[in-house]
Design a protein around this motif. Sequence first.
Motif, PDB file in Angstrom:
ATOM      1  N   HIS B 185       0.851  -1.195   0.000  1.00 22.60           N
ATOM      2  CA  HIS B 185       0.000   0.000   0.000  1.00 22.60           C
ATOM      3  C   HIS B 185       0.882   1.238   0.000  1.00 22.60           C
ATOM      4  O   HIS B 185       1.862   1.313   0.752  1.00 22.60           O
ATOM      5  CB  HIS B 185      -0.896   0.008   1.247  1.00 22.60           C
ATOM      6  N   ARG B 291       2.370  -0.146   9.270  1.00 24.72           N
ATOM      7  CA  ARG B 291       2.237   1.147   8.571  1.00 24.72           C
ATOM      8  C   ARG B 291       3.508   1.954   8.809  1.00 24.72           C
ATOM      9  O   ARG B 291       4.019   2.009   9.923  1.00 24.72           O
ATOM     10  CB  ARG B 291       1.028   1.898   9.115  1.00 24.72           C
ATOM     11  N   ASP B 293       4.969   5.893   8.128  1.00 23.90           N
ATOM     12  CA  ASP B 293       4.722   7.275   7.692  1.00 23.90           C
ATOM     13  C   ASP B 293       6.064   7.947   7.471  1.00 23.90           C
ATOM     14  O   ASP B 293       6.903   7.968   8.383  1.00 23.90           O
ATOM     15  CB  ASP B 293       3.994   8.075   8.764  1.00 23.90           C
ATOM     16  N   TRP B 307       2.388   7.359   3.021  1.00 26.97           N
ATOM     17  CA  TRP B 307       1.958   6.250   3.877  1.00 26.97           C
ATOM     18  C   TRP B 307       2.222   4.933   3.156  1.00 26.97           C
ATOM     19  O   TRP B 307       1.793   4.740   2.011  1.00 26.97           O
ATOM     20  CB  TRP B 307       0.462   6.333   4.175  1.00 26.97           C
ATOM     21  N   GLY B 309       2.018   0.614   3.540  1.00 26.40           N
ATOM     22  CA  GLY B 309       1.555  -0.554   4.275  1.00 26.40           C
ATOM     23  C   GLY B 309       2.442  -1.725   3.922  1.00 26.40           C
ATOM     24  O   GLY B 309       2.766  -1.944   2.747  1.00 26.40           O
ATOM     25  N   HIS B 327      -5.412  -3.180   7.520  1.00 24.60           N
ATOM     26  CA  HIS B 327      -4.703  -1.921   7.260  1.00 24.60           C
ATOM     27  C   HIS B 327      -5.688  -0.814   6.903  1.00 24.60           C
ATOM     28  O   HIS B 327      -5.666   0.280   7.475  1.00 24.60           O
ATOM     29  CB  HIS B 327      -3.701  -2.138   6.119  1.00 24.60           C
ATOM     30  N   TRP B 331      -6.241   2.816   8.633  1.00 26.46           N
ATOM     31  CA  TRP B 331      -5.179   3.678   8.125  1.00 26.46           C
ATOM     32  C   TRP B 331      -5.295   4.089   6.664  1.00 26.46           C
ATOM     33  O   TRP B 331      -4.565   4.971   6.235  1.00 26.46           O
ATOM     34  CB  TRP B 331      -3.829   2.958   8.282  1.00 26.46           C
TER      35      TRP B 331
END
Lengths: 155, 395
Positions: B185, B291, B293, B307, B309, B327, B331
Amino acid sequence: MSSHQEDLEAIRTVVQRTAALLDTEQFSEWISLFDAEGSYELAAYSTEIRRWMTWQLSDRPALKQMLDEVGEHVRDPARRRHVVGMPFVEFTDDATARATTTFSLFRTTPEGTSSLYIVGSYEDQFIKRDGAWRYAFHRVVSDTRVLDAFTHIPV
Amino acid sequence: MVRLLTGHDKPQLPETHYLDNRIFTDEAIFREEQERIFTKTWQFVCHESEVDKPGDFRCARIAGKSIIMVRGADNVIRGFHNACRHRAAEIVRDESGTARMFTCFYHHWTYGLDGRLRGVSKPEGYEAVNLDKSTLGLVPVRSESFAGLVFVCLDDGVEPLREFLGDIVKGFEEPLGTIPLEVFHFHKAVLKTNWKLWQDNNSERYHALLHVANRKTMPWVLGKTSPMKLRIEAHGHSGYWADGGEAVVDYAKGGYSDGAEGALPGMRGDEMRVINLFPDLMINIRSNVVRLDRMVPLGPDRTLVEWRGLAVKGDDARMRAIRTRQHNLFWGPTGRNLPEDVLAVESQARAMGTGDIRYSIIAREEQLNPTDDANIRSYYREWGRRMGKSPATLA
């Protein structure tokens, strides 16, 4: 009107109603456009990781749970307005069809500033049961990947 | 005459327990951060899976510079400034891809995956000056990896990555370094806020009150004790996680399923860990999915956030769907929590931009429960050390 023409019109109406019901936040009615086994996906292709991504995939019960709880969330206060093109419909048989529709979605803030939010297409599969066409699979493909605001509300 | 309260009155608190909000709005401080922090510290740039095979490359921006990360034929991941040594056009103009070599689109100078200048077009034109190709390779950037996370630093003199990370790695070396993971992701957005406000949001658990999903699945956020404890480590890194026992996340209470299935190595099904690395990386592990960031500060009030994943490489379709759902539930861009977090930090930036409220309070002391502000205070101690000024007084 021929039966084929009626089916075509019925599917086009479902697509238009999809957008209108989201714009007016009539979520129960929006969910009723799905077949009992139907599901919703928001997908996008990432050029960064070079793969398709599912940003949301929900069946009817999950959609209902999420939309029932919308009022408990802190939300983007902007109003949303879809502009939906003419669906291109292909019948697979008498009771199933595929449709592709381009759409754009605009946001208007409480101060009245409008901006383009998402451009994409609906790539849908329909099923006819009890005389009504509903989504077997409502797939939203978003071309836009850098969003102005995130949302709990389906696109 | 009664004196009205003003938003510029200093809090009656120790200097360590409040911040001057101009650190979030001031253009000069922003520029100084780019120089003193973003060019001097290790910056997470991508996951190793994004440059999985020799020739795979990934572009990124660090402190306003364009960087290429590429895996060489020798399997080493290297970083280079994304600029041709001839006339400085960008060598790579895609976000990612696979290359056998890099050819500048402008005048066709060609570089190997190791950065060496392999060839120049029309070489006879340089014969008169005896152009030395060995001195004209792509300019390297220091790069090191840990637990699948690739970092770069624009300062050659920086300490080794492992030394910079210190003991905070205890929170994430398992599972990130013990099972092959891949990025499934990726999304990004330009948030109308200061980059530190996003890092603060990722660091402090007090704001769990903002999220209906957290109030339901983490009932302890409303109480006085918590199964999770803050971990404060050197260099401004921190995290919070539990050592066992009481459930951290009760998915069933929120009406959600799947949370526990396929837990990553070292994780319980009801567990969550949050690790925040100075200055801008968050690693958040929710039992079966990760996750990350990463931030690219664009201005005092603009921040590009990426972001990612992570899921287990080689997942079957069913397991990948479970991790993806887990996820996205919290998020993803349509997740329960992320939209609310963004609204909060953009709201802060708008209000701070008016200058009406001069100070932020970071004064909670709760025996290192996650709603304690000790990790924020530690973060800003490091910020102050690197910036050469107090974040409370700017002196």
